[in-house]
Design an enzyme around this catalytic site. Structure first.
Site, PDB file in Angstrom:
ATOM      1  N   ASP A 475       5.996 -10.415  -2.583  1.00 33.56           N
ATOM      2  CA  ASP A 475       6.223 -11.472  -1.870  1.00 33.56           C
ATOM      3  C   ASP A 475       7.126 -11.795  -0.864  1.00 33.56           C
ATOM      4  OD1 ASP A 475       3.487 -13.269  -0.498  1.00 33.56           O
ATOM      5  OD2 ASP A 475       2.684 -13.852  -2.489  1.00 33.56           O
ATOM      6  N   ASP A 537      -4.238 -14.491   3.640  1.00 32.85           N
ATOM      7  CA  ASP A 537      -4.411 -15.583   2.526  1.00 32.85           C
ATOM      8  C   ASP A 537      -5.323 -15.774   2.249  1.00 32.85           C
ATOM      9  OD1 ASP A 537      -2.576 -15.323   0.370  1.00 32.85           O
ATOM     10  OD2 ASP A 537      -1.082 -17.078   1.228  1.00 32.85           O
TER      11      ASP A 537
END
Ligand code: GLA
Length: 719
Positions: A475, A537
């Site tokens: 990430d 997301d």
């Protein structure tokens, strides 16, 4: 041979399958763009090399009596600054005496049999039929040499380009702009398509008419960004999904970049793409050289779908590594966020047993004392309070339930509240004498420094070496705001590639899924290392239609990740049918972003069904041509299909957005089938000819509610 040099006219002809790119050397001096478009045979290419006098456009020194010669009007393959071309330069260099002028003259060419790699930056592999043209330009005064590389994929309509600048003089110089490509098109009859967005809304499609002056897409964030993907396309005004000319440009780079289009006074169009020149300056010592990243240029005369299929095939064949297994995962982020312990994980993992899920991915929160996003990034050792039996304990739970184990890292970051920061505060990027800027309470590690990169490699290796791990989620949850030097962002990206190169070589079996708050770094260079990326997301199935549709313009669906999450959806509060969520997520690398414990018995049965369906679907997806059938940006619905390369099997995904009461007859027309084949609908056994499906189409049912999703599966009828 797809590269032909016409000696008489001093013209290079680069031929793809259906396209031609012509470069001329004007008067044996200047490298000029002549033509880019549909494939052609040309009898006298020098006819295309024309100049006309134009007021206020200066001529080179030796052309006093030839006012019609001006670099301001001559199309150019490598425009520089200060020698008469007032349009945007592709290269600018500051010299010791303050001059920025560069007079680049043609100095020869070579045809290479091997596609050169780029130092420290990933680039595409060649395929079986690829040739490279290297053109050399020189400035007599500074002795700066520029090498332009054109890799021609003969069986495709793809050219990739990059540039090397060599300081062959005896003084240090500063590069302040170095584009990967620059060329001039002969008119401006285009629309500009770009992929815009933000966190949770990546890669939405925006099309605007191209106007005079400069249009620019860029990122100044140190990453390729959620906001504007490093891609744009120029479309003829009448281009549609299936017909018409498109020029697609995509940069193989993950940092700050710029893509610029300038329409000039004579209505020609200059196209450029490369590293951002904003706040950029690269000192080049004597004998040193600078290499730009690679840019991919795709030409299509078959509309947007034609362009996308070119990108997909190219990236599948020449970019994405094949050694990885892409499993069906369950990820605990939306299931638990930071609030998990061994007991919760045990329940979650054991409830995934028997559902057809293959890997459990433990997301953020397993390390340091990370219970929220305010601490511990950089402390890559297990949080024993949450997981007293360590990661080995979680790995054991997975094993017991027949799952493989995957783990989340955010390797490029550091929290102020971390042991790493307490030991090495200087590892965080910071502007001297100014306080830190926080984003999600975190700071960015300075990957422009080798020791910091080596720390990351070491920290990850220590975790991975102890575990039987097959998957990492990598990430990157903030952008670089404190750029303390003009080299920082590019050096950072080089550092990142060094880290990823080392780790992927060291652990060739571990698949790394890319992520940057979803799809904030969805670019070909990241895909080279992380062959699938968490697309957004936003896991809401309806929002995902737009995101996945936009992403598919450039990137193969096999590079996207889609997960079924719970409803009401955590990002939008929307309630959508379980089936629809499955259909949308199955159009990418499939998985679940929920705790299987919360599923009803009926939903568990649906999960079993979905994972079973996906196993077959995956074989098709990974070996198919992708067709967009209905555009969600049109408002009503969305549809796409995967047609197996041999055209013997087809999956069609359809989602109605808002329903209406009208009893309409809505026929969904398919694409890309074999018109002569007979196809059978696997669910209903109904038979159709390929030509019927592609002309009359299938009648969609009346939709019972909003967000209705339907998946059709057709196979060639064997009888
Ligand atoms: C990012 C990712 C999410 C999740 C969180 C964890 O937002 O995109 O999927 O991993 O970080 O903090």
């Amino acid at each position: 041979m797809s590269i032909t040099y016409h000696v008489q006219s001093n013209v290079f002809q680069l031929d793809g399958k259906n396209s031609t790119y012509l470069i001329g050397v004007y008067d044996n001096r200047f490298l000029t763009s002549l033509y880019y478009g549909k494939k052609l045979e040309i009898l006298n290419p020098s006819r295309l090399m024309v100049t006309r006098e134009l007021g206020f456009s200066p001529s080179p020194h030796e052309d006093f009596y030839k006012r019609y010669v001006s670099l301001d009007t001559l199309p150019s393959e490598c425009p520089s600054f200060g020698y008469g071309d007032f349009r945007i330069p592709a290269i600018t260099i500051e010299q010791n005496d303050g001059s920025r002028c560069l007079d680049l003259r043609y100095a020869g060419y070579e045809i290479l049999t091997k596609k050169p790699s780029i130092k420290g930056i990933p680039s595409l592999k060649e395929d079986d039929n690829c040739d490279t043209l290297k053109i050399i330009l020189k400035d007599k005064l500074t002795k700066v040499e520029v090498n332009l590389y054109y890799n021609v994929y003969n069986d495709r309509d793809v050219i990739t380009r990059h540039m090397i600048i060599r300081n062959k003089g005896d003084e240090k110089i500063n590069i302040t702009k170095a584009m990967s490509c620059s060329f001039d098109l002969r008119d401006n009859n285009f629309n500009l398509l770009q992929l815009i967005g933000c966190h949770c809304e990546e890669r939405h499609i925006e099309v605007t008419p191209l106007r005079h002056g400069i249009s620019k897409i860029e990122s100044r964030r140190g990453s390729s960004s959620h906001m504007l993907n490093p891609f744009f396309a120029l479309l003829r005004k009448d281009t549609t999904e299936d017909v018409g000319e498109v020029y697609g440009i995509n940069l193989v780079y993950s940092g700050s970049y710029e893509g610029t289009i300038e329409v000039d006074q004579r209505h020609t169009t200059r196209v450029q793409m490369g590293i951002s020149s904003f706040d950029f300056s690269w000192p080049l010592d004597v004998k040193e050289s600078f290499e730009t990243p690679e840019v991919v240029m795709v030409y299509s005369n078959g509309g947007l779908n034609g362009m996308s299929q070119q990108f997909h095939n190219l990236y599948n064949d020449c970019l994405l590594k094949k050694q990885y297994y892409h499993p069906i995962v369950v990820n605990n982020w939306e299931a638990t966020y930071f609030g998990f312990d061994e007991e919760k994980l045990d329940k979650l993992i054991s409830s995934a047993k028997g559902l057809g899920i293959e890997t459990f991915v433990l997301d953020d929160g397993w390390f340091g004392k990370r219970n929220n996003d305010e601490s511990s990034l950089g402390d890559w050792y297990v949080n024993k309070e949450k997981l007293p039996h360590g990661l080995e304990g979680v790995a054991e739970m997975c094993k017991k339930n027949g799952l493989k184990f995957g783990l989340w890292f955010e390797p490029e970051m550091i929290s102020e509240d971390s042991d790493l920061y307490r030991a090495h505060p200087d590892y965080a990027i910071k502007i001297p004498n100014r306080p830190h800027l926080y984003s999600r309470c975190q700071l960015v590690l300075d990957l422009s420094r080798k020791e910091v990169c080596d720390y990351i490699i070491d920290a990850i290796s220590k975790v991975v070496d102890k575990l039987d791990i097959s998957y990492i989620k990598w990430d990157f949850n903030r952008n670089i705001s404190e750029t303390y030097s003009k080299q920082l962002t590019h050096k950072y990206v080089l550092g990142l590639y060094y880290v990823l190169e080392t780790l992927t070589k060291k652990y060739p079996k571990i698949m790394i899924e890319g992520c940057s708050g979803g799809g904030g770094r969805f670019d070909p260079a990241m895909l080279y290392y992380t062959p699938q990326i968490w697309t957004s997301d936003d896991s809401d199935a309806i929002e995902r239609l737009y995101i996945q549709y936009g992403t598919s313009l450039v990137y193969p669906p096999t590079t996207m990740v889609g997960h079924v999450s719970v409803t009401p959806n955590h990002q939008t509060g929307r309630v959508t049918p379980f089936k629809t969520r499955g259909i949308v997520a199955m159009s990418a690398n499939f998985g679940y972003e929920l705790n299987p414990q919360v599923l009803t018995e009926q939903e568990r049965e649906m999960v079993k069904d979905q994972t079973k369906t996906y196993r077959n679907l995956k074989k098709v997806i990974y070996n198919s041509d992708f067709y967009r059938l209905r555009n969600p940006f049109g408002g009503k619905d969305c549809a796409w299909s995967f047609v197996r390369k041999d055209k013997k099997e087809v999956y069609v995904m359809y989602v109605r957005i808002l329903n209406s009461a009208t009893n309409e007859f809505d026929w969904l027309v398919l694409k890309g089938l074999d018109s002569k084949k007979i196809y059978v609908n696997v669910e209903t056994n109904e038979k159709f000819s390929g030509s019927e499906l592609m002309s009359a189409g299938i009648l969609l049912p009346r939709h019972p509610y909003d967000f209705n999703g339907i998946m059709y599966h057709f196979k060639e009828d064997k009888e």
